[in-house]
Design an enzyme around this catalytic site. Structure first.
Site, PDB file in Angstrom:
ATOM      1  N   GLY A 182      -3.466  -2.303 -33.180  1.00 52.13           N
ATOM      2  CA  GLY A 182      -4.110  -2.430 -31.866  1.00 52.13           C
ATOM      3  C   GLY A 182      -5.602  -2.151 -31.975  1.00 52.13           C
ATOM      4  N   THR A 184      -7.369   4.732 -34.165  1.00 53.15           N
ATOM      5  CA  THR A 184      -6.299   4.526 -33.180  1.00 53.15           C
ATOM      6  C   THR A 184      -6.615   5.367 -31.960  1.00 53.15           C
ATOM      7  OG1 THR A 184      -4.020   5.056 -32.559  1.00 53.15           O
ATOM      8  CG2 THR A 184      -4.835   6.170 -34.494  1.00 53.15           C
ATOM      9  N   ASP A 207      -4.491   6.537 -30.179  1.00 55.92           N
ATOM     10  CA  ASP A 207      -3.419   7.540 -30.081  1.00 55.92           C
ATOM     11  C   ASP A 207      -3.735   8.830 -30.840  1.00 55.92           C
ATOM     12  OD1 ASP A 207      -2.123   5.599 -28.693  1.00 55.92           O
ATOM     13  OD2 ASP A 207      -0.470   5.332 -30.094  1.00 55.92           O
ATOM     14  N   MET A 267      -1.211   5.677 -22.674  1.00 55.97           N
ATOM     15  CA  MET A 267      -0.613   5.265 -23.942  1.00 55.97           C
ATOM     16  C   MET A 267      -0.289   6.492 -24.804  1.00 55.97           C
ATOM     17  SD  MET A 267      -2.351   1.694 -25.072  1.00 55.97           S
ATOM     18  CE  MET A 267      -2.009   0.191 -24.142  1.00 55.97           C
ATOM     19  N   GLY A 268       0.415   6.253 -25.861  1.00 58.57           N
ATOM     20  CA  GLY A 268       0.853   7.342 -26.736  1.00 58.57           C
ATOM     21  C   GLY A 268       2.298   7.081 -27.089  1.00 58.57           C
ATOM     22  N   ARG A 269       2.466   6.306 -28.147  1.00 56.62           N
ATOM     23  CA  ARG A 269       3.803   5.848 -28.519  1.00 56.62           C
ATOM     24  C   ARG A 269       4.639   6.985 -29.094  1.00 56.62           C
ATOM     25  NH1 ARG A 269       5.678   0.714 -29.267  1.00 56.62           N
ATOM     26  NH2 ARG A 269       7.639   0.834 -30.364  1.00 56.62           N
ATOM     27  N   GLU A 311       3.448   7.175 -22.556  1.00 58.54           N
ATOM     28  CA  GLU A 311       4.447   6.093 -22.497  1.00 58.54           C
ATOM     29  C   GLU A 311       5.702   6.398 -23.335  1.00 58.54           C
ATOM     30  OE1 GLU A 311       2.710   2.556 -24.287  1.00 58.54           O
ATOM     31  OE2 GLU A 311       2.203   3.663 -26.102  1.00 58.54           O
ATOM     32  N   HIS A 333      -3.921  -1.212 -20.808  1.00 61.54           N
ATOM     33  CA  HIS A 333      -4.982  -1.555 -21.754  1.00 61.54           C
ATOM     34  C   HIS A 333      -6.386  -1.226 -21.264  1.00 61.54           C
ATOM     35  CE1 HIS A 333      -1.528  -3.673 -23.360  1.00 61.54           C
ATOM     36  NE2 HIS A 333      -2.132  -3.594 -24.517  1.00 61.54           N
ATOM     37  N   GLN A 352      -7.412   1.604 -20.907  1.00 60.71           N
ATOM     38  CA  GLN A 352      -7.857   2.738 -21.732  1.00 60.71           C
ATOM     39  C   GLN A 352      -8.245   2.330 -23.146  1.00 60.71           C
ATOM     40  OE1 GLN A 352      -4.206   5.466 -22.160  1.00 60.71           O
ATOM     41  NE2 GLN A 352      -3.435   3.562 -21.291  1.00 60.71           N
TER      42      GLN A 352
HETATM   43  O1  F6P Z   1      -0.911   2.181 -31.308  1.00 65.60           O
HETATM   44  C1  F6P Z   1      -1.820   2.224 -30.281  1.00 65.60           C
HETATM   45  C2  F6P Z   1      -1.209   1.740 -29.004  1.00 65.60           C
HETATM   46  O2  F6P Z   1      -2.229   1.835 -28.084  1.00 65.60           O
HETATM   47  C3  F6P Z   1       0.052   2.478 -28.554  1.00 65.60           C
HETATM   48  O3  F6P Z   1      -0.209   3.635 -27.821  1.00 65.60           O
HETATM   49  C4  F6P Z   1       0.744   1.443 -27.728  1.00 65.60           C
HETATM   50  O4  F6P Z   1       2.142   1.635 -27.694  1.00 65.60           O
HETATM   51  C5  F6P Z   1       0.412   0.187 -28.431  1.00 65.60           C
HETATM   52  O5  F6P Z   1      -0.812   0.383 -29.090  1.00 65.60           O
HETATM   53  C6  F6P Z   1       0.335  -0.997 -27.500  1.00 65.60           C
HETATM   54  O6  F6P Z   1       0.079  -2.109 -28.252  1.00 65.60           O
HETATM   55  P1  F6P Z   1      -0.190  -3.569 -27.660  1.00 65.60           P
HETATM   56  O7  F6P Z   1      -1.550  -3.548 -27.141  1.00 65.60           O
HETATM   57  O8  F6P Z   1      -0.066  -4.491 -28.805  1.00 65.60           O
HETATM   58  O9  F6P Z   1       0.826  -3.807 -26.597  1.00 65.60           O
END
Ligand code: F6P
Length: 346
Positions: free
Chosen positions: A10, A131, A133, A175-177, A227, A276, A278
């Site tokens: 990303g 990242t 994250d 965000m924050g997987r 998230e 997005h 952020q």
């Molecule tokens: O890895 C960074 C991140 O921002 C995650 O927090 C999030 O789950 C993912 O990217 C979202 O990715 P995309 O923009 O491809 O949906």
């Protein structure tokens, strides 16, 4: 020396500044030739390249996104091969075709795992950690994180005034997987009454208890949720479809939580998914400086042949750490960092 620059994963605010830093130092100071691959490994597979010289990086520091583009297209045919025996022949023949001696790979966990595989196979590579994250091991902070936190904190400030006006509970999803760094820092900066992170499932009863105690003090709750958070005994909330790496797309936990809170507390509850926003726009000054220094350090490391390393922030210094210390090591929020804010929830 001729170096190929490639961004993967990303996007993250500061990627342009990192490319600029690497080119200013690499081309102007060390005399390298540099090229960029467009859209990550897609550009490498399809021969989509651009020359990177001083003119190509003019004015890039404040620009959001990344001029080279980024993607999650895998480096190897058939996807990301795990294990020490990854077949690097396609990468080697590509390097011959483009006449490059080395790579600078700008990316997060997945990208640095690939960087380590290349390094273990004897391919000269240096990693640049990015990242939003902030979940990459081996480095104190990744560029993009500060920008994302600033945007999320501003969103909290804005939601708070409208929430207080209507006596509503406002739930903000950030965000924050796998790691809750954005939620933790934005929640702290914005004075959120509840912060929920992937590392620490909570029960819905506990969340509602906090929301009710805020109401009893005459205030309205601001709940920030990453998230990847799950309720105790629950599963991640996902959207339809998979990303290019075959991972489920996360998102929607705020919309799941809001009706549960409303039903159990009787307090009108609204959900906002920041998404997005952020990740977009201009990087903060902190991220520009960190990214520029990261790029410069990576070019210096290429000059001294310090391959198989990551340009990591340690305190206020950029140090080259072995990719083994970073790749595949998820940096999650330590229990103590969460507990220091959790004590004041509600
Ligand atoms: O890895 C960074 C991140 O921002 C995650 O927090 C999030 O789950 C993912 O990217 C979202 O990715 P995309 O923009 O491809 O949906």
């Amino acid at each position: 020396m001729r170096i190929g620059v490639l961004c993967s994963g990303g996007d993250s605010p500061g990627m342009n500044a990192a490319i600029r830093g690497a080119v200013l130092r690499g081309v102007d100071v060390h005399g390298f030739e540099m090229i960029g691959f467009m859209d990550g490994w897609r550009g490498f597979h399809e021969g989509d390249t651009v020359p990177l010289d001083r003119a190509a990086v003019r004015g890039l520091s404040p620009l959001g996104g990344v001029v080279l583009g980024t993607s999650r297209v895998p480096p190897f045919p058939g996807g990301l091969l795990e294990g020490p025996e990854a077949d690097l022949s396609a990468i080697r023949s590509g390097m011959e075709k483009y006449r490059i001696d080395a790579f600078l790979l700008i990316g997060g966990n997945g990208t640095q795992t690939v960087a380590r595989m290349l390094a273990n196979g004897g391919i000269p590579v240096i990693g640049l950690p990015k990242t939003i994250d902030n979940d990459l091991g081996g480095t104190d902070y990744t560029f993009g994180f500060d920008t994302a936190v600033s945007i999320a904190a501003e969103a909290i400030d804005r939601l708070r005034t409208t929430g207080e006006s209507h006596r509503r509970c406002m739930v903000l999803e950030v965000m924050g997987r796998d790691a809750g760094w954005i939620a933790l820092h934005a929640g702290m900066a914005g004075g959120a009454q509840v912060t929920l992170i992937p590392e620490r499932p909570e029960s819905i009863e506990q969340v509602c208890e906090w929301v009710l105690s805020v109401r009893d003090r005459g205030r309205s709750s601001l709940v920030v949720v990453a998230e990847g958070f799950t309720l105790q005994g629950g599963a991640s909330v996902t959207r339809d479809g998979l990303d290019e790496m075959g991972r489920k797309r996360l998102g929607g936990i705020a919309e799941s939580l809001a009706p549960l809170i409303e039903e159990r507390t009787g307090i009108e509850t609204r959900a906002t998914v920041l998404g997005h926003v952020q990740r977009g726009g201009s990087p903060t000054a902190f991220d520009r400086v960190l990214a520029t220094r990261t790029g410069m350090a990576a070019a210096d490391a290429a000059h001294t042949g310090d391959w198989g390393t990551l340009a990591a922030l340690k305190g206020d210094r950029i140090e080259m750490v072995p990719l083994d210390e970073a790749a595949g090591r998820l940096k999650t929020v330590p229990v103590a960092r969460y507990d220091e804010v959790r004590l004041n929830f509600g």
